[in-house]
Scaffold this motif. Sequence first.
Motif, short mmCIF file in Angstrom:
data_model
loop_
_atom_site.label_atom_id
_atom_site.label_comp_id
_atom_site.label_asym_id
_atom_site.label_seq_id
_atom_site.Cartn_x
_atom_site.Cartn_y
_atom_site.Cartn_z
N GLY A 8 75.75 40.43 44.54
CA GLY A 8 74.63 39.67 45.07
C GLY A 8 74.12 38.63 44.10
O GLY A 8 74.39 38.67 42.89
N SER A 9 73.39 37.67 44.65
CA SER A 9 72.77 36.64 43.83
C SER A 9 71.53 36.14 44.55
O SER A 9 71.35 36.38 45.75
CB SER A 9 73.73 35.48 43.56
N GLY A 10 70.68 35.44 43.84
CA GLY A 10 69.47 34.94 44.46
C GLY A 10 68.67 34.09 43.50
O GLY A 10 69.07 33.85 42.36
N GLU A 11 67.51 33.65 43.99
CA GLU A 11 66.63 32.83 43.18
C GLU A 11 65.19 33.29 43.38
O GLU A 11 64.85 33.86 44.42
CB GLU A 11 66.74 31.35 43.59
N SER B 174 72.64 36.48 39.16
CA SER B 174 73.83 36.99 39.84
C SER B 174 74.17 38.36 39.26
O SER B 174 74.13 38.56 38.05
CB SER B 174 75.02 36.04 39.66
N ASN B 175 74.46 39.29 40.17
CA ASN B 175 74.77 40.67 39.79
C ASN B 175 76.25 40.93 40.04
O ASN B 175 76.69 41.00 41.18
CB ASN B 175 73.91 41.64 40.60
N PRO B 176 77.06 41.08 38.98
CA PRO B 176 78.50 41.26 39.18
C PRO B 176 78.87 42.60 39.80
O PRO B 176 79.96 42.74 40.35
CB PRO B 176 79.06 41.13 37.75
N VAL B 177 77.99 43.57 39.73
CA VAL B 177 78.29 44.89 40.28
C VAL B 177 78.14 44.89 41.79
O VAL B 177 79.03 45.30 42.54
CB VAL B 177 77.39 45.97 39.65
N SER B 178 76.99 44.40 42.26
CA SER B 178 76.74 44.36 43.71
C SER B 178 77.34 43.12 44.36
O SER B 178 77.53 43.08 45.58
CB SER B 178 75.24 44.41 43.98
#
Length: 241
Positions: free
Chosen positions: A193-196, A187-191
């Motif tokens: 976004g998240s993913g696997e 998980s990216n707190p700046v964008s």
Amino acid sequence: MRHPTAPRTGTQPAIDPRLPLPRKPRSRSKTIVPQTASRRAERRAQSARASASGVFLVVDSLRRASVRELEVHDQPPASRKVVKARANRAPGRVVRIDLGDGRCAYGRQLTGVIVEFYDRVGGAGEAVNLLELVVSPVAFRVWVVDSAFRRGNWELLDVVTLDEDEATRIHYFAKQDIRGRISVHWSNPVSGGSGERAASFEECRDLEIAAVWSREHVEDRLRDHFDGRPNKWVESLRLKP
């Protein structure tokens, strides 16, 4: 053929009385050489003094720099500060957790639902310096339910603002589905976004498992951590090769 003025072998050269006597060459060995040697010695002495002075300055500068570096490392980052906030789960919110046996533990909200818990045991109601607290060693970081931050559960202390690294850090957690397939969740707190992505067991061996922890389960884990015993919830979530 000899030069006409060259003396014959074994005889003294003839002197013409009409010519002035040649001057005896001055010996400079007694006047110039000692002065030159003296100047060289003085230059070497000056050079030695300058070199010694330079070394002293360099060593002193390094010593001062080392002291400053140690002082900086011993102090919390200047970008952090203690502030008030209305939101219970504001980024940087520090919580005090009563473990029910006269001990307490501390945690701090990071980004998203991630909370870090410190490897530090305290006493209930103790005075604590929050800036010093948040540089304590971290025991673990996990996802935590919102209800843990509601009043009446964990004690809400002030907010220690996140520094740049904490506010932008991408967190990675391991997952394993019912078929045994392993992946990494990020998980990216700046964008936002998240993913696997698929991953191997070795790659995820030391990652925290992607699971949302309740207040009670976190408290159980903290007690086990401080008592040095395995935690049943951690063991139940452990990856299987």
